[in-house]
Design an enzyme around this catalytic site. Sequence first.
Site, PDB file in Angstrom:
ATOM      1  N   ASP A 175      36.298  43.319  33.650  1.00 51.53           N
ATOM      2  CA  ASP A 175      37.457  43.024  34.159  1.00 51.53           C
ATOM      3  C   ASP A 175      37.434  43.567  35.642  1.00 51.53           C
ATOM      4  OD1 ASP A 175      40.430  42.208  33.241  1.00 51.53           O
ATOM      5  OD2 ASP A 175      40.729  43.924  34.814  1.00 51.53           O
ATOM      6  N   ASN A 183      44.509  37.964  45.171  1.00 46.85           N
ATOM      7  CA  ASN A 183      45.328  36.763  45.012  1.00 46.85           C
ATOM      8  C   ASN A 183      46.696  36.932  46.027  1.00 46.85           C
ATOM      9  OD1 ASN A 183      43.828  35.026  43.421  1.00 46.85           O
ATOM     10  ND2 ASN A 183      44.641  35.736  41.409  1.00 46.85           N
ATOM     11  N   HIS A 188      45.130  32.370  46.255  1.00 47.09           N
ATOM     12  CA  HIS A 188      44.504  32.122  44.945  1.00 47.09           C
ATOM     13  C   HIS A 188      43.229  31.339  45.357  1.00 47.09           C
ATOM     14  CE1 HIS A 188      47.321  33.247  41.707  1.00 47.09           C
ATOM     15  NE2 HIS A 188      48.278  33.163  42.685  1.00 47.09           N
ATOM     16  N   ASP A 192      39.786  32.425  43.755  1.00 45.31           N
ATOM     17  CA  ASP A 192      38.739  31.531  43.075  1.00 45.31           C
ATOM     18  C   ASP A 192      37.441  31.831  43.794  1.00 45.31           C
ATOM     19  OD1 ASP A 192      40.600  30.688  41.649  1.00 45.31           O
ATOM     20  OD2 ASP A 192      40.879  28.879  42.579  1.00 45.31           O
ATOM     21  N   GLU A 218      40.767  37.158  35.021  1.00 40.32           N
ATOM     22  CA  GLU A 218      39.797  37.682  35.645  1.00 40.32           C
ATOM     23  C   GLU A 218      38.673  38.653  34.700  1.00 40.32           C
ATOM     24  OE1 GLU A 218      43.487  40.288  36.181  1.00 40.32           O
ATOM     25  OE2 GLU A 218      42.958  38.291  35.741  1.00 40.32           O
TER      26      GLU A 218
END
Length: 299
Positions: A175, A183, A188, A192, A218
């Site tokens: 994680d 973000n 965002h 990405d 994630e």
Amino acid sequence: MTGSSNDASTTQRRTMHPHRRVGAGEVPACLVVLQGQRLGQRINLGDEPLIIGRAPEAGFQIIERSVSRAHCRITRDPAGYRIKDLDSTNKTFLNDQPIIEAELKDGDHISVGSCVLKFMDRSSVEARYHEELYQLATADPLTDLYNRRQFLELIDREIARAANYKRPLTLLIIDLDHFKSINDQFGHPNGDVVLKKVALALRGHSREEFIVARIGGEEFAIVLPENGLSEAVRFADSLRCAIGELEFTFDDQTRKVTVSIGAAAWSPSLSSTGDLMRVADAQLYRAKQAGRNRVCADA
């Protein structure tokens, strides 16, 4: 937690059907299941022989009593692909005719028990169409790693092999730490970018036979067949260090990311894939609670 940065170099390499994702632009020859178990499934063919049979270690397993443990084998030579019956009890059929050995041609139908497979050559337009469908069904669209659905199918098979042959297997759940702040601060699209770069690192760092997937926003997972917990933890920590060295520049600011990793080894005391994932998740939670950027394992 572990502090080792050594790669799991002592991992035993498996010779049976490695889990290799096909890269963009590649269209390998393949088999597609037309009838029987796993209807519609695609099996990519490469340079390694593919054994079809009932045994759990077969490259393509057909669980039927009428199918021999090692029923037939598909190999590649300079001229293309060939199929050979391996002295099976109920024979291998090519286009409804029993064969001992034969060359495969585009569109050929292979019958093993009640299963019918269609061979498609790499130059086939139909193969390209099926490759697109396969990628859509099995790949995460952002990272091109396996998606959660395909991951669950593959880990189920690996657990069955580990249980049948009493071989080690370890699951890592990974994680990204504080990913929400990336973000929120940079948007965002930049988030990405981070996910894609981390995915490339996971794939590049992993052996061919490892199963690498994005299973959540994630959150990623890696299955390590033939690896015990100590080997997997060494690998996980080297992976953690490699990701920690990645740099990202957003709005003239350079950022690094860290990951927390939970590791769990398969054992007969676990009754399902879900049990194994729950143990790995619990170790991931421990890693987060202990300060993040570390590996925790079920000792």
